[in-house]
Design a protein around this motif. Structure first.
Motif, PDB file in Angstrom:
ATOM      1  N   SER A   7     -19.937 -22.832  27.903  1.00  0.00           N
ATOM      2  CA  SER A   7     -19.585 -23.868  26.371  1.00  0.00           C
ATOM      3  C   SER A   7     -18.282 -24.149  26.052  1.00  0.00           C
ATOM      4  N   VAL A   8     -18.461 -25.430  25.792  1.00  0.00           N
ATOM      5  CA  VAL A   8     -17.379 -25.656  24.786  1.00  0.00           C
ATOM      6  C   VAL A   8     -17.192 -24.526  23.726  1.00  0.00           C
ATOM      7  N   GLY A   9     -15.519 -24.148  23.246  1.00  0.00           N
ATOM      8  CA  GLY A   9     -15.464 -23.507  22.056  1.00  0.00           C
ATOM      9  C   GLY A   9     -15.882 -22.082  21.680  1.00  0.00           C
ATOM     10  N   ARG A  10     -15.313 -21.171  21.452  1.00  0.00           N
ATOM     11  CA  ARG A  10     -15.662 -19.619  20.863  1.00  0.00           C
ATOM     12  C   ARG A  10     -16.823 -19.046  20.325  1.00  0.00           C
ATOM     13  N   LEU A  11     -17.370 -18.355  20.173  1.00  0.00           N
ATOM     14  CA  LEU A  11     -18.532 -18.122  19.836  1.00  0.00           C
ATOM     15  C   LEU A  11     -18.450 -16.838  18.735  1.00  0.00           C
ATOM     16  N   ARG A  12     -18.829 -17.409  17.529  1.00  0.00           N
ATOM     17  CA  ARG A  12     -18.277 -16.793  16.516  1.00  0.00           C
ATOM     18  C   ARG A  12     -19.632 -15.776  15.524  1.00  0.00           C
ATOM     19  N   PRO A  13     -19.063 -14.348  15.059  1.00  0.00           N
ATOM     20  CA  PRO A  13     -20.754 -13.762  14.437  1.00  0.00           C
ATOM     21  C   PRO A  13     -21.182 -15.129  13.644  1.00  0.00           C
ATOM     22  N   PRO A  14     -22.458 -14.891  13.017  1.00  0.00           N
ATOM     23  CA  PRO A  14     -23.426 -13.478  13.505  1.00  0.00           C
ATOM     24  C   PRO A  14     -24.026 -14.587  14.776  1.00  0.00           C
ATOM     25  N   PHE A  15     -23.281 -15.466  15.215  1.00  0.00           N
ATOM     26  CA  PHE A  15     -24.489 -15.391  16.151  1.00  0.00           C
ATOM     27  C   PHE A  15     -23.727 -15.032  18.130  1.00  0.00           C
ATOM     28  N   ALA A  16     -22.748 -14.120  17.656  1.00  0.00           N
ATOM     29  CA  ALA A  16     -22.440 -13.478  19.079  1.00  0.00           C
ATOM     30  C   ALA A  16     -23.420 -12.267  19.751  1.00  0.00           C
ATOM     31  N   ASP A  17     -23.978 -11.963  18.312  1.00  0.00           N
ATOM     32  CA  ASP A  17     -25.172 -10.984  18.075  1.00  0.00           C
ATOM     33  C   ASP A  17     -26.304 -11.342  18.613  1.00  0.00           C
ATOM     34  N   CYS A  83     -26.566 -25.098  35.867  1.00  0.00           N
ATOM     35  CA  CYS A  83     -25.794 -24.996  35.083  1.00  0.00           C
ATOM     36  C   CYS A  83     -25.710 -25.789  33.256  1.00  0.00           C
ATOM     37  N   PHE A  84     -25.842 -25.164  32.713  1.00  0.00           N
ATOM     38  CA  PHE A  84     -26.324 -26.049  31.388  1.00  0.00           C
ATOM     39  C   PHE A  84     -24.790 -26.316  30.639  1.00  0.00           C
ATOM     40  N   VAL A  85     -24.746 -27.138  30.122  1.00  0.00           N
ATOM     41  CA  VAL A  85     -23.378 -27.420  29.415  1.00  0.00           C
ATOM     42  C   VAL A  85     -23.889 -27.841  27.731  1.00  0.00           C
ATOM     43  N   VAL A  86     -22.996 -27.005  27.043  1.00  0.00           N
ATOM     44  CA  VAL A  86     -23.016 -27.124  25.204  1.00  0.00           C
ATOM     45  C   VAL A  86     -21.901 -27.642  24.853  1.00  0.00           C
ATOM     46  N   GLY A  87     -21.259 -28.883  24.517  1.00  0.00           N
ATOM     47  CA  GLY A  87     -20.761 -29.300  24.072  1.00  0.00           C
ATOM     48  C   GLY A  87     -19.763 -28.776  22.910  1.00  0.00           C
ATOM     49  N   GLY A  88     -18.551 -28.737  22.628  1.00  0.00           N
ATOM     50  CA  GLY A  88     -18.325 -28.202  20.861  1.00  0.00           C
ATOM     51  C   GLY A  88     -18.239 -28.915  19.788  1.00  0.00           C
ATOM     52  N   PRO A 110     -25.910 -26.665  14.776  1.00  0.00           N
ATOM     53  CA  PRO A 110     -24.123 -26.382  15.347  1.00  0.00           C
ATOM     54  C   PRO A 110     -24.164 -25.949  17.169  1.00  0.00           C
ATOM     55  N   HIS A 111     -23.322 -26.442  17.188  1.00  0.00           N
ATOM     56  CA  HIS A 111     -23.050 -25.918  18.667  1.00  0.00           C
ATOM     57  C   HIS A 111     -23.111 -24.280  19.405  1.00  0.00           C
ATOM     58  N   GLN A 112     -23.333 -23.443  17.978  1.00  0.00           N
ATOM     59  CA  GLN A 112     -23.403 -22.146  18.356  1.00  0.00           C
ATOM     60  C   GLN A 112     -24.375 -21.839  18.084  1.00  0.00           C
ATOM     61  N   LEU A 113     -25.292 -22.396  17.530  1.00  0.00           N
ATOM     62  CA  LEU A 113     -26.581 -21.846  17.265  1.00  0.00           C
ATOM     63  C   LEU A 113     -27.554 -22.599  18.532  1.00  0.00           C
ATOM     64  N   ALA A 114     -26.465 -23.902  18.945  1.00  0.00           N
ATOM     65  CA  ALA A 114     -27.514 -24.591  20.008  1.00  0.00           C
ATOM     66  C   ALA A 114     -27.644 -23.099  21.144  1.00  0.00           C
ATOM     67  N   ARG A 115     -25.989 -23.027  21.141  1.00  0.00           N
ATOM     68  CA  ARG A 115     -26.666 -21.575  22.826  1.00  0.00           C
ATOM     69  C   ARG A 115     -27.002 -20.817  22.123  1.00  0.00           C
ATOM     70  N   VAL A 116     -27.589 -20.024  21.594  1.00  0.00           N
ATOM     71  CA  VAL A 116     -28.744 -19.440  20.400  1.00  0.00           C
ATOM     72  C   VAL A 116     -30.169 -19.584  20.643  1.00  0.00           C
ATOM     73  N   VAL A 117     -30.418 -20.852  20.956  1.00  0.00           N
ATOM     74  CA  VAL A 117     -31.901 -21.438  21.516  1.00  0.00           C
ATOM     75  C   VAL A 117     -32.318 -21.475  22.173  1.00  0.00           C
TER      76      VAL A 117
END
Length: 136
Positions: A7-17, A83-88, A110-117
């Motif tokens: 994943s590109v970009g930092r994961l931030r709350p609340p998605f990190a949980d 390998c899944f690639v998630v853009g920023g 949003p890229h952070q939500l896409a990671r969760v999904v």
């Protein structure tokens, strides 16, 4: 088979949980590796050699949950890392040697939500493959 989410970009709350939650659930089903890159880093250099590369792309192929579980089983049978690639925030237009473009649906996430999904769908697919109930 390893499943890598690059994943590109930092994961931030609340998605990190949420990511931690699904990472724990997936631990008994898959060898999951989560890698984060800064927006300045090149994705190509972090993709494992000989991995089957899936780029998340809103115009990519879609699966229902059962279809996605069948896709995962095919990948598992190939014994090839996945390998899944998630853009920023700005997305990614292309990734060299991309084997599949995958859409999580027609809406832009949003890229952070896409990671969760993505992790939730990986967990759901593994539960389907194991013949275990998922809905509580």
């Amino acid at each position: 088979m390893r499943t890598i989410v690059l994943s590109v970009g930092r994961l931030r709350p609340p998605f990190a949980d949420d990511i931690q939650h699904y990472q724990k659930l997936l631990a008994r089903h898959a060898r999951l590796e989560l890698l984060e890159l800064s927006e300045e880093e090149k994705v190509e250099g972090r993709i494992p050699e000989r991995a089957f590369v899936v780029l998340l792309d809103s115009s990519g192929r879609t699966f229902d949950s059962v279809g996605f579980s069948k896709f995962l089983e095919e990948r598992r049978q190939s014994r090839q890392d996945l390998c899944f690639v998630v853009g920023g925030p700005r997305g990614l237009v292309t990734v060299p040697n991309c084997d599949l473009r995958l859409s999580l649906g027609p809406m832009t996430l949003p890229h952070q939500l896409a990671r969760v999904v993505l992790l939730e769908q990986l967990y759901r697919a593994h539960k389907i493959l194991a013949g275990e109930p998922y809905h509580y």
